[in-house]
Design a protein around this motif. Structure first.
Motif, PDB file in Angstrom:
ATOM      1  N   SER A  86       0.824  -1.207   0.000  1.00 33.12           N
ATOM      2  CA  SER A  86       0.000   0.000   0.000  1.00 33.12           C
ATOM      3  C   SER A  86       0.860   1.260   0.000  1.00 33.12           C
ATOM      4  CB  SER A  86      -0.933   0.011   1.214  1.00 33.12           C
ATOM      5  OG  SER A  86      -1.694   1.197   1.258  1.00 33.12           O
ATOM      6  N   CYS A  87       1.821   1.341   0.912  1.00 36.73           N
ATOM      7  CA  CYS A  87       2.640   2.556   1.033  1.00 36.73           C
ATOM      8  C   CYS A  87       3.464   2.844  -0.221  1.00 36.73           C
ATOM      9  CB  CYS A  87       3.563   2.449   2.240  1.00 36.73           C
ATOM     10  SG  CYS A  87       2.718   2.631   3.841  1.00 36.73           S
ATOM     11  N   LEU A 108      -4.466   9.989   6.071  1.00 37.52           N
ATOM     12  CA  LEU A 108      -4.613   9.702   4.646  1.00 37.52           C
ATOM     13  C   LEU A 108      -4.270   8.253   4.316  1.00 37.52           C
ATOM     14  CD1 LEU A 108      -3.056  13.014   3.341  1.00 37.52           C
ATOM     15  CD2 LEU A 108      -5.378  12.248   2.828  1.00 37.52           C
ATOM     16  N   GLU A 109      -3.219   7.739   4.938  1.00 36.15           N
ATOM     17  CA  GLU A 109      -2.789   6.380   4.609  1.00 36.15           C
ATOM     18  C   GLU A 109      -3.748   5.320   5.150  1.00 36.15           C
ATOM     19  OE1 GLU A 109      -0.602   5.349   2.607  1.00 36.15           O
ATOM     20  OE2 GLU A 109       0.812   6.986   2.308  1.00 36.15           O
ATOM     21  N   ALA A 110      -4.394   5.583   6.280  1.00 36.51           N
ATOM     22  CA  ALA A 110      -5.272   4.568   6.872  1.00 36.51           C
ATOM     23  C   ALA A 110      -6.437   4.201   5.957  1.00 36.51           C
ATOM     24  CB  ALA A 110      -5.763   5.039   8.246  1.00 36.51           C
ATOM     25  N   PRO A 111      -7.202   5.168   5.426  1.00 34.90           N
ATOM     26  CA  PRO A 111      -8.275   4.771   4.504  1.00 34.90           C
ATOM     27  C   PRO A 111      -7.747   4.226   3.190  1.00 34.90           C
ATOM     28  CG  PRO A 111      -8.136   7.165   4.664  1.00 34.90           C
ATOM     29  CD  PRO A 111      -7.256   6.606   5.731  1.00 34.90           C
ATOM     30  N   MET A 116      -7.134  -0.600  -0.356  1.00 32.70           N
ATOM     31  CA  MET A 116      -6.336  -1.697  -0.897  1.00 32.70           C
ATOM     32  C   MET A 116      -6.866  -3.052  -0.416  1.00 32.70           C
ATOM     33  SD  MET A 116      -4.088  -0.470  -2.913  1.00 32.70           S
ATOM     34  CE  MET A 116      -5.237   0.838  -3.355  1.00 32.70           C
ATOM     35  N   TYR A 117      -7.293  -3.097   0.833  1.00 33.50           N
ATOM     36  CA  TYR A 117      -7.897  -4.336   1.351  1.00 33.50           C
ATOM     37  C   TYR A 117      -9.128  -4.708   0.532  1.00 33.50           C
ATOM     38  CZ  TYR A 117     -10.660  -7.384   4.374  1.00 33.50           C
ATOM     39  OH  TYR A 117     -11.427  -8.412   4.853  1.00 33.50           O
ATOM     40  N   LEU A 189     -12.211   8.013   3.000  1.00 39.13           N
ATOM     41  CA  LEU A 189     -12.418   6.728   2.350  1.00 39.13           C
ATOM     42  C   LEU A 189     -13.315   6.881   1.123  1.00 39.13           C
ATOM     43  CD1 LEU A 189     -11.893   3.720   2.332  1.00 39.13           C
ATOM     44  CD2 LEU A 189     -13.772   3.423   3.962  1.00 39.13           C
ATOM     45  N   GLY A 190     -14.322   7.733   1.233  1.00 36.42           N
ATOM     46  CA  GLY A 190     -15.168   7.998   0.081  1.00 36.42           C
ATOM     47  C   GLY A 190     -14.394   8.598  -1.077  1.00 36.42           C
TER      48      GLY A 190
END
Length: 377
Positions: A86-87, A108-111, A116-117, A189-190
Motif C-alpha cells: 500500500s505505502c 490519509l494512509e489509513a483509509p 487496498m484491502y 475513504l469515500g
C-alpha cells in the motif's frame, strides 16, 4: 472488513491496530494472508508469526511502520521493497516540516489501506506505476501551499495518478467543504473509493466490450467534461429529479462522475456487508413492516454472489446503520436513496467487477482529467 483477532490471546483486533490491547503483542497486517497476526522478532531481525497459517513465512515491517506510526503492514522477506504494497503506491507525502503534517499523513494512509484491502478482497488487479508507468496506479498527497502560486490542489484522478488534497485530512476543513458543496457525505475513504473508480474505468471500460453497456446506462462520456462541471456548479448543482436516476447529486455532472460515484457506492456496500457479516448481524423485528435479515451472504473470492442478494442484504443494514446513528445524535451513516435506475447502475458495476481480470490489465493510455473543482471561496 473481516473481524480480526490476536492469534496469541484471541482478543479482538482492529485493522488499524499495531498492538493487542490485551496481551500487548506486536500486531501487523499480512497482505499475503489478508489477516492480522502477532509477530515475534527472530535473531536475524526478521519477524515471524506463531499463527499456524503463517508457518514457514518470514516478514519485515513496512518502513513506515516505525516512521511516525504511519503504517501497520508487514512485507514478506522475499520482497525487496522497503515499503508495503500500500505505502509504495504513494509517490508524494505531505511536507512533514509543517505542523500537523504527520497526523494528516496518518489519516490519509489509513483509509488508503482500507481501499487496498477491499480491492484485494474483490481480487481486482492493482499495478504500481513503477511496474507499469502507463497503466499503473499511484497516489500523491498535496497541499495548496505546495503549488507554485498557492492555487487550490484538486482532489482527482489523472492517468492513474490519484491526488488528494491534504486539507481533506482535517475534519473541520472537510466538513466546511461538505457544507459548501451541499454534500450529505464526504469522507477520506469515500474520496479514495471514488477516485479509484476513475482508474478502473480506464482499465475495465474504455475500449472494451463493456463500453456500449456503460453508455446505455450512464450516458456518452465523450461530452465535454470541463463544460459539464462548469454547468453543474454554475447552475446550482443537480436537477430536482436527480434521485430518480443517480446515486448522488454529484453523479449528475458527467457520465464519468456517475460511474465513479456508483463504483464508490458499490465498494461501500461490499465492505460494509462483510463487516456486518463478520459481526454476526441479523435482524428479527417484532413488526412485519420492519426490515428483517437472517444472515448476510458474503461476496466470495470468485465473485459469485448474485447482485440481487447483495441488494436484498444491503437495505436492512442501512436501516440499522441510520437508526443507530440517530440514536447517537449523529447524521445518517448512509444518507442516500437508491432508485431503480441507480440500482441498475450498481448491477452494471457488479458485472464489470465479476468479469474483471484477476492478475493483470491490458495497458491502455488513460484519459487525463480531474474529478473535483475547488470549493468556492
Amino acid at each position: 472488513m473481516k473481524a480480526f483477532h490476536c492469534d496469541h490471546c484471541g482478543n479482538l483486533a482492529f485493522f488499524e491496530n499495531t498492538r493487542c490491547t490485551n496481551c500487548h503483542r506486536l500486531l501487523a497486517y499480512l497482505p499475503d494472508l489478508t489477516a492480522m497476526a502477532s509477530l515475534e522478532q527472530a535473531a536475524d531481525g526478521t519477524w515471524t508469526s506463531p499463527w499456524s497459517r503463517a508457518a514457514g513465512r518470514a516478514y519485515r515491517l513496512c518502513q513506515n511502520y516505525n516512521a511516525q506510526g504511519i503504517c501497520n503492514w508487514a512485507i514478506p522477506v522475499g520482497d525487496s521493497n522497503p515499503l508495503c504494497s500500500s505505502c509504495r503506491l504513494t509517490q508524494l507525502i505531505p511536507n512533514l516540516s509543517r505542523p500537523g503534517s504527520v497526523e494528516r499523513w496518518q489519516r490519509l494512509e489509513a483509509p488508503k489501506r482500507r481501499l487496498m484491502y477491499g480491492l484485494a478482497q474483490l481480487r481486482l488487479p492493482v499495478m504500481s506505476k513503477a511496474e507499469d508507468p502507463e497503466a499503473g496506479l499511484a497516489f500523491q498527497f498535496c497541499a495548496d501551499e505546495d503549488t507554485a502560486d498557492a492555487t487550490p490542489t484538486l482532489t482527482g484522478h489523472d492517468a492513474g495518478l490519484i491526488t488528494v488534497n491534504v486539507a481533506e485530512a482535517d475534519d473541520p476543513e472537510r466538513e466546511r467543504r461538505r457544507v459548501q458543496l451541499h454534500e450529505p457525505y464526504r469522507t477520506l475513504l469515500g474520496h479514495f473509493r471514488h477516485e479509484i473508480g476513475h482508474y478502473y474505468w480506464d482499465r475495465l471500460i474504455r475500449d472494451s466490450a463493456q463500453l456500449a453497456g456503460f453508455r446505455a446506462l450512464f450516458g456518452d462520456e465523450r461530452i465535454d467534461y470541463a463544460q459539464a462541471l462548469r454547468e453543474y456548479y454554475g447552475n446550482g448543482g443537480a436537477p430536482p429529479d436527480w434521485q430518480q436516476r443517480f446515486v448522488s447529486a454529484y453523479a449528475t455532472t458527467h457520465p464519468w462522475e456517475d460511474w465513479a460515484e456508483t463504483w464508490a457506492h458499490y465498494l461501500h456496500i461490499i465492505d460494509t456487508l462483510e463487516t456486518a457479516a463478520a459481526c454476526g448481524l441479523s435482524l428479527r423485528p417484532r413488526h412485519d413492516n420492519e426490515p428483517a435479515l437472517d444472515h448476510i451472504v458474503l461476496q466470495t473470492a470468485d465473485r459469485s454472489v448474485a447482485f440481487d442478494q447483495l441488494i436484498a442484504d444491503w437495505f436492512p443494514v442501512t436501516y440499522v446503520l441510520n437508526n443507530l446513528n440517530r440514536g447517537m445524535g449523529l447524521p445518517d451513516a448512509y444518507p442516500f436513496i437508491l432508485s431503480a435506475a441507480a440500482i441498475e447502475k450498481l448491477r452494471f458495476v457488479h458485472d464489470v467487477v465479476a468479469a474483471a481480470p484477476r492478475a493483470s490489465i491490458e495497458a491502455q493510455a488513460p484519459v487525463p482529467r480531474s474529478s473535483e473543482t475547488a470549493a468556492p471561496a
